[in-house]
Design a protein around this motif. Sequence first.
Motif, PDB file in Angstrom:
ATOM      1  N   ALA A  17     -12.466  -6.651  40.066  1.00 57.67           N
ATOM      2  CA  ALA A  17     -13.422  -7.371  40.407  1.00 57.67           C
ATOM      3  C   ALA A  17     -12.266  -9.114  40.509  1.00 57.67           C
ATOM      4  N   MET A 218     -17.023  -8.030  46.125  1.00 56.18           N
ATOM      5  CA  MET A 218     -17.003  -7.112  44.383  1.00 56.18           C
ATOM      6  C   MET A 218     -16.329  -6.971  44.098  1.00 56.18           C
ATOM      7  N   ARG A 282     -22.900  -9.219  34.287  1.00 58.07           N
ATOM      8  CA  ARG A 282     -22.051  -8.125  34.792  1.00 58.07           C
ATOM      9  C   ARG A 282     -20.765  -9.244  33.988  1.00 58.07           C
TER      10      ARG A 282
END
Length: 369
Positions: A17, A218, A282
């Motif tokens: 990420a 992402m 998330r």
Amino acid sequence: MTQEEVTLTRAQARAIAVRAQLLTARRPTDLLDLVRHLGSVQIEHTAYVAPSAHVVAWSRLGADYRPDDLDDAVARGDFAEILMRLIPAEDVADYRAEMANWPGDPPLREWQQASIEWLAANDECRRDILSRLDIDGPTPAAAIPDTTLVPWKSSGWTNDKNINAVLSMMVRRGEVAVAGREGQDVLYDLASRVYPEVPLPPLDEARARRSARFLRAMGIARSGGQQDPREPLTIAQAGIPARVEGLRGLWRVDPAYLDDEPNRPRTALLSPLDRLVFDRRRTGELFEYDYKLEMYTAKTKRRWGYWAMPVLHGDRLVGKLDVQTDRAHGRLLVHALHWDVRPTGALRAAVEREIADLAKWLSLPVVFA
């Protein structure tokens, strides 16, 4: 592309990420390439520290970034503003394909059907707007007469804001576009004069490309559900399926980040609207980080501050920096640094360097409250 499922540790997922968001020591060097990779940059003109889009760019590009760079790129037509985001001009056609599908895929939800009926009831106003923009060019909403027959009703701040509601729907339909800004005023014009003149792709192809771009930016994301409250974007079949140890459910990961390239960690101060932290669920799952933008929270109920900046160190989110650009006194005022971990001396020093770099970028001295 193989669809064989992979299993990642939470640390591996975090590293992916962070790398995907270009927040390692391997910094990007070009603004346009940066936004192309991120897919979009959200616009929020609250300048408690600096407008969010500029903070996002600074946190990646570093001290050489200047806000005029972004403004100049918008003026050149490198980006278009759609749904409060700056989108690379070459990607606009994929968004316009979604606009042509307004208000969405059948079966329509109750609110979607109500939008169709409300706009139809005010079609004369819609036509008035198109005619006015055709003659006058870029125009702020406040300069457009309200000729609606049926008022817009909502339970929120948009209640009775009829022209704003009509314009919002016309933007989502692809008839009208944001042509620029004068201060805080948004200027609207005919979409045909704002967006690049290119053929619209089939909707399924446009969605597939947007999903792939989103996952590239992402690195890893949940496989199901709407990824963004502003648009009906799902990951669908982009990337490959993945499981994250300790977390339930299926994820999708861009396989480009499954190589053996090691992350070069660094410390960064992030905008509260940064895409690394914007999806709060998330963020909580991957980073075990509790965060909320508190600018809409009553002052007495804030835990971290009006515009507290998430603090990234390596692949961990380690705190929140409550900081403010105090223009009246010409200083960068640090109210508090809320730690989520027990900081070492090295960590404190790294964060202090970032605060100093932020102040240098803003051309302000740092003052600790």
